[in-house]
Design a protein around this motif. Structure first.
Motif, PDB file in Angstrom:
ATOM      1  N   ASP A 113      75.732 -47.797  27.808  1.00  0.00           N
ATOM      2  CA  ASP A 113      75.535 -49.118  27.217  1.00  0.00           C
ATOM      3  C   ASP A 113      76.720 -49.408  26.293  1.00  0.00           C
ATOM      4  O   ASP A 113      77.360 -50.437  26.387  1.00  0.00           O
ATOM      5  N   GLN A 118      60.366 -48.593  33.239  1.00  0.00           N
ATOM      6  CA  GLN A 118      61.135 -49.450  32.325  1.00  0.00           C
ATOM      7  C   GLN A 118      62.492 -48.803  32.009  1.00  0.00           C
ATOM      8  O   GLN A 118      62.619 -47.581  32.016  1.00  0.00           O
ATOM      9  N   GLU A 119      63.464 -49.646  31.716  1.00  0.00           N
ATOM     10  CA  GLU A 119      64.757 -49.160  31.268  1.00  0.00           C
ATOM     11  C   GLU A 119      64.756 -49.141  29.744  1.00  0.00           C
ATOM     12  O   GLU A 119      64.396 -50.127  29.109  1.00  0.00           O
ATOM     13  N   HIS A 120      65.117 -47.986  29.177  1.00  0.00           N
ATOM     14  CA  HIS A 120      65.134 -47.822  27.720  1.00  0.00           C
ATOM     15  C   HIS A 120      66.519 -47.395  27.270  1.00  0.00           C
ATOM     16  O   HIS A 120      67.221 -46.687  27.981  1.00  0.00           O
ATOM     17  N   LYS A 168      71.473 -46.390  28.832  1.00  0.00           N
ATOM     18  CA  LYS A 168      70.241 -46.954  29.388  1.00  0.00           C
ATOM     19  C   LYS A 168      69.726 -45.973  30.430  1.00  0.00           C
ATOM     20  O   LYS A 168      70.495 -45.475  31.257  1.00  0.00           O
ATOM     21  N   LYS A 179      66.330 -45.308  33.127  1.00  0.00           N
ATOM     22  CA  LYS A 179      65.071 -45.746  33.716  1.00  0.00           C
ATOM     23  C   LYS A 179      64.104 -44.566  33.605  1.00  0.00           C
ATOM     24  O   LYS A 179      64.376 -43.483  34.112  1.00  0.00           O
ATOM     25  N   GLU A 180      62.994 -44.793  32.927  1.00  0.00           N
ATOM     26  CA  GLU A 180      62.059 -43.707  32.654  1.00  0.00           C
ATOM     27  C   GLU A 180      60.848 -43.756  33.583  1.00  0.00           C
ATOM     28  O   GLU A 180      60.725 -44.645  34.416  1.00  0.00           O
ATOM     29  N   LYS A 240      78.110 -44.901  35.201  1.00  0.00           N
ATOM     30  CA  LYS A 240      76.980 -44.000  35.452  1.00  0.00           C
ATOM     31  C   LYS A 240      77.404 -42.571  35.148  1.00  0.00           C
ATOM     32  O   LYS A 240      78.464 -42.121  35.579  1.00  0.00           O
TER      33      LYS A 240
END
Length: 139
Positions: free
Chosen positions: A51, A72-74, A65, A67-68, A101
């Motif tokens: 991020d 959701q993306e946290h 960021k 994806k969990e 990434k």
């Protein structure tokens, strides 16, 4: 009269010594400990997306960021060593770019919030950057 001068010199000397102790002690007290992290309990974080990368003193910060399991993306905040330290291990201000990434490892926060202390980053091209130990290398 010489007794007053001697006492005055002693008081001035004591005040100077106390000032020196405070001047040296203040920076030490200002530096925070690593007690908030589960130091040594390295966890992997695959498929993270940068991020932002903050190349700041006294510590760097990597925000990613992820994806969990909840779908959701946290955003996670990961502290790192100082820029001065990281330069010696192959890092730079431009090591990480937003949107990149990466896979990383980190020491989690003891209170289970989304954050920790960054240990390693492996970039998409196989370059591995370490906070300590080995210098950055291509795999």
């Amino acid at each position: 009269m010489s007794g007053k001068i001697s006492r005055r010199k002693t008081m001035i000397g004591a005040a100077l010594a106390a000032g020196a102790v405070l001047a040296v002690g203040a920076p030490l007290a200002a530096h925070h400990s690593t007690a908030m992290f589960e130091w040594g309990k390295e966890k992997p974080m695959p498929n993270a997306v940068v991020d932002r990368w903050e190349w700041t003193n006294p510590h760097t910060f990597l925000y990613v960021k992820v994806k969990e399991k909840d779908g959701q993306e946290h955003v996670w905040a990961l502290e790192g060593m100082s820029p001065n330290h990281l330069q010696r291990y192959g890092w730079s201000r431009t090591s990480l770019k937003p949107g990149e990434k990466i896979n990383l490892t980190y020491y989690p926060l003891r209170d289970k919030r989304r954050g920790g202390f960054n240990v390693t980053v492996t970039k998409g091209d196989g370059t591995k950057l370490n906070q300590f130990g080995e210098r950055g290398s291509s795999q």
